[in-house]
Design a protein around this motif. Structure first.
Motif, mmCIF file in Angstrom:
data_model
loop_
_atom_site.group_PDB
_atom_site.id
_atom_site.type_symbol
_atom_site.label_atom_id
_atom_site.label_comp_id
_atom_site.label_asym_id
_atom_site.label_seq_id
_atom_site.Cartn_x
_atom_site.Cartn_y
_atom_site.Cartn_z
ATOM 1 N N VAL A 218 0.835 -1.207 0.000
ATOM 2 C CA VAL A 218 0.000 0.000 0.000
ATOM 3 C C VAL A 218 0.870 1.256 0.000
ATOM 4 O O VAL A 218 0.581 2.232 -0.712
ATOM 5 N N TRP A 219 1.955 1.254 0.779
ATOM 6 C CA TRP A 219 2.831 2.427 0.809
ATOM 7 C C TRP A 219 3.608 2.597 -0.496
ATOM 8 O O TRP A 219 3.851 3.722 -0.945
ATOM 9 N N ILE A 220 4.020 1.498 -1.116
ATOM 10 C CA ILE A 220 4.676 1.591 -2.422
ATOM 11 C C ILE A 220 3.756 2.286 -3.418
ATOM 12 O O ILE A 220 4.162 3.182 -4.166
ATOM 13 N N GLN A 224 3.216 6.937 -5.141
ATOM 14 C CA GLN A 224 3.069 7.477 -6.495
ATOM 15 C C GLN A 224 2.367 8.833 -6.460
ATOM 16 O O GLN A 224 2.674 9.714 -7.266
ATOM 17 N N TRP A 225 1.426 8.977 -5.537
ATOM 18 C CA TRP A 225 0.756 10.264 -5.375
ATOM 19 C C TRP A 225 1.743 11.331 -4.906
ATOM 20 O O TRP A 225 1.636 12.497 -5.273
ATOM 21 N N MET A 226 2.696 10.950 -4.085
ATOM 22 C CA MET A 226 3.599 11.914 -3.479
ATOM 23 C C MET A 226 4.809 12.228 -4.359
ATOM 24 O O MET A 226 5.491 13.228 -4.128
ATOM 25 N N SER A 227 5.072 11.405 -5.358
ATOM 26 C CA SER A 227 6.275 11.615 -6.162
ATOM 27 C C SER A 227 5.940 11.817 -7.636
ATOM 28 O O SER A 227 6.067 12.911 -8.174
ATOM 29 N N PHE A 342 9.916 0.752 4.453
ATOM 30 C CA PHE A 342 10.386 0.015 3.272
ATOM 31 C C PHE A 342 9.546 0.383 2.049
ATOM 32 O O PHE A 342 10.081 0.668 0.964
ATOM 33 N N GLY A 343 8.230 0.403 2.213
ATOM 34 C CA GLY A 343 7.351 0.763 1.104
ATOM 35 C C GLY A 343 7.577 2.181 0.630
ATOM 36 O O GLY A 343 7.617 2.449 -0.575
ATOM 37 N N LYS A 344 7.752 3.104 1.575
ATOM 38 C CA LYS A 344 8.002 4.504 1.218
ATOM 39 C C LYS A 344 9.327 4.659 0.476
ATOM 40 O O LYS A 344 9.457 5.510 -0.417
ATOM 41 N N ALA A 345 10.305 3.837 0.845
ATOM 42 C CA ALA A 345 11.636 3.969 0.253
ATOM 43 C C ALA A 345 11.661 3.535 -1.203
ATOM 44 O O ALA A 345 12.282 4.196 -2.045
ATOM 45 N N THR A 368 -3.754 -0.057 -9.135
ATOM 46 C CA THR A 368 -5.132 -0.495 -8.882
ATOM 47 C C THR A 368 -5.160 -1.975 -8.542
ATOM 48 O O THR A 368 -5.778 -2.397 -7.548
ATOM 49 N N ALA A 369 -4.491 -2.778 -9.369
ATOM 50 C CA ALA A 369 -4.473 -4.226 -9.147
ATOM 51 C C ALA A 369 -3.803 -4.572 -7.819
ATOM 52 O O ALA A 369 -4.273 -5.452 -7.080
ATOM 53 N N ALA A 370 -2.707 -3.882 -7.487
ATOM 54 C CA ALA A 370 -1.978 -4.175 -6.256
ATOM 55 C C ALA A 370 -2.852 -3.936 -5.026
ATOM 56 O O ALA A 370 -2.904 -4.778 -4.114
#
Length: 393
Positions: A218-220, A224-227, A342-345, A368-370
């Motif tokens: 979810v964080w990965i 995408q919204w933040m970068s 980890f996800g954020k990184a 979406t799929a993830a």
């Protein structure tokens, strides 16, 4: 932990996230424009920062379960304050990345202790505790990002003066309000350690692993919204300022949604549904991005995203707390923060690779799929295992 200290715990969450959000957004810009380093090297530094954050989270969680809460809090505050104070005077190369990593270690340490101490609040259900801590953290993010641009223009040294002041206040709160916090709670931990460790069976462990892996995914996706989305919006003539307004909307809606969740939670137990629906709503936001080409459509996608994160992101630590024995609650919260970091990184790198090779449409489809897979897997696992779970709420 004494329940009348919960408000001060929320204060620490707020201050820690103000400090964090003052550093993270300017790192790439500062390293590239002022220190004249490549964007790739800036990405490596941010990855090292996240790695240090993970190490701090895991270390603090493990130490928390052994006791000495005040000493752990004091250590985290001091090492973080030392790093940002040195950055006032030593923000060149290579001192900046080295001290930034020390700051990342301390930030992860402090956040894990805040969540771990939240597991000892008995006056409120754990989902209410983590929802309110998440609310305090996000108010801190809004305040921090709002201050950053204004102060950074006057020099990064002044930014670290502000952050040092924030962590000095945080240290004072720890020294005055949390000096005696460990006495009763840690006696209980030591008395129940042997028993509770046996109760944490394979079912609990399986659900916790699925929740943590889902949180990382979810964080990965969320990153995408933040970068990468800021660049995507320019294709439609949407300015950086209007992109920033999306995050203002996000901050306001998080407050509204958390208050609504608190009201609903008084009458209904919602944790299972909260986590599952959170993933599906976040998937819905990326589904909307597949077809968005006007600003109001991006606003709608942000509203759906905010609802999803308000449900899932505080829901996972609350669920991990529910499934973690008393003697392992700190370790559980440390893993929550580690998987999140980890996800954020890797999120920005993950998105960048897909965009370069397949394009934005494919990125949004994959995201979406993830999120749909995360929500489905959590739902299936809880459906199969929930009746055999041992809870420690």
């Amino acid at each position: 932990m004494k329940d009348d200290l919960f408000k001060w715990l929320g204060g620490l969450a707020f201050l820690n996230n103000v400090g964090y959000s003052c550093v993270w957004p300017v790192t790439t810009i500062y390293m590239h424009n002022r220190l004249h380093q490549s964007l790739i090297l800036a990405g490596v530094v941010l990855l090292c920062y996240s790695g240090a954050n993970v190490i701090g989270s895991i270390a603090a969680g493990s130490r928390f379960d052994r006791g000495h809460t005040f000493g752990l809090n004091l250590f985290g505050q001091l090492i973080t304050l030392l790093a940002v104070t040195l950055l006032i005077f030593m923000h060149g190369w290579p001192s900046y990345p080295i001290l930034l990593c020390i700051f990342g270690f301390g930030n992860g340490w402090i956040l894990t202790l805040i969540n771990s101490m939240g597991t000892r609040v008995k006056k409120y259900p754990s989902i209410k505790v983590f929802n309110l801590l998440y609310l305090a953290e996000n108010i801190g993010l809004v305040v921090g990002t709002g201050l950053t641009g204004f102060i950074y223009e006057r020099g990064i040294g002044w930014l670290f003066v502000l952050i040092s002041g924030i962590y000095l206040v945080s240290l004072i709160i720890v020294c005055i309000k949390f000096f005696k916090v460990e006495l009763h709670g840690e006696r209980l931990v030591r008395q129940t350690a042997a028993v509770s460790a046996d109760l944490n069976g394979k079912r609990n462990f399986g659900v916790i692993i699925v929740l943590l892996l889902g949180l990382a995914v979810v964080w990965i996706v969320y990153e995408q919204w933040m970068s990468n989305l800021a660049v995507y919006l320019t294709r439609f003539g949407i300015s950086t300022g209007r992109y920033g307004m999306l995050w203002t909307i996000n901050g306001v809606l998080i407050i509204v949604f958390q208050l609504l969740l608190d009201l609903i939670g008084r009458y209904h137990g919602t944790l299972d549904l909260q986590v599952i629906l959170g993933a599906f709503f976040m998937a819905g936001s990326f589904m909307l991005l597949l077809f968005a080409n006007r600003y109001r459509q991006f606003v709608l996608a942000m509203v759906v995203l905010t609802l999803g994160e308000s449900l899932l992101i505080p829901g996972v630590p609350a669920y991990v707390n529910r499934l973690s024995p008393v003697a392992q609650k700190g370790r559980g919260q440390g893993m929550v923060n580690a998987f999140s970091s980890f996800g954020k990184a890797i999120g920005p790198l993950f998105g960048g690779l897909i965009i370069e090779n397949l394009g934005y449409f494919s990125l949004f489809a994959v995201c979406t799929a993830a999120d749909l897979i995360v929500g489905t897997m959590i739902g299936i696992v809880l459906l199969i295992l929930r009746h055999g779970l041992q809870t420690y709420d």
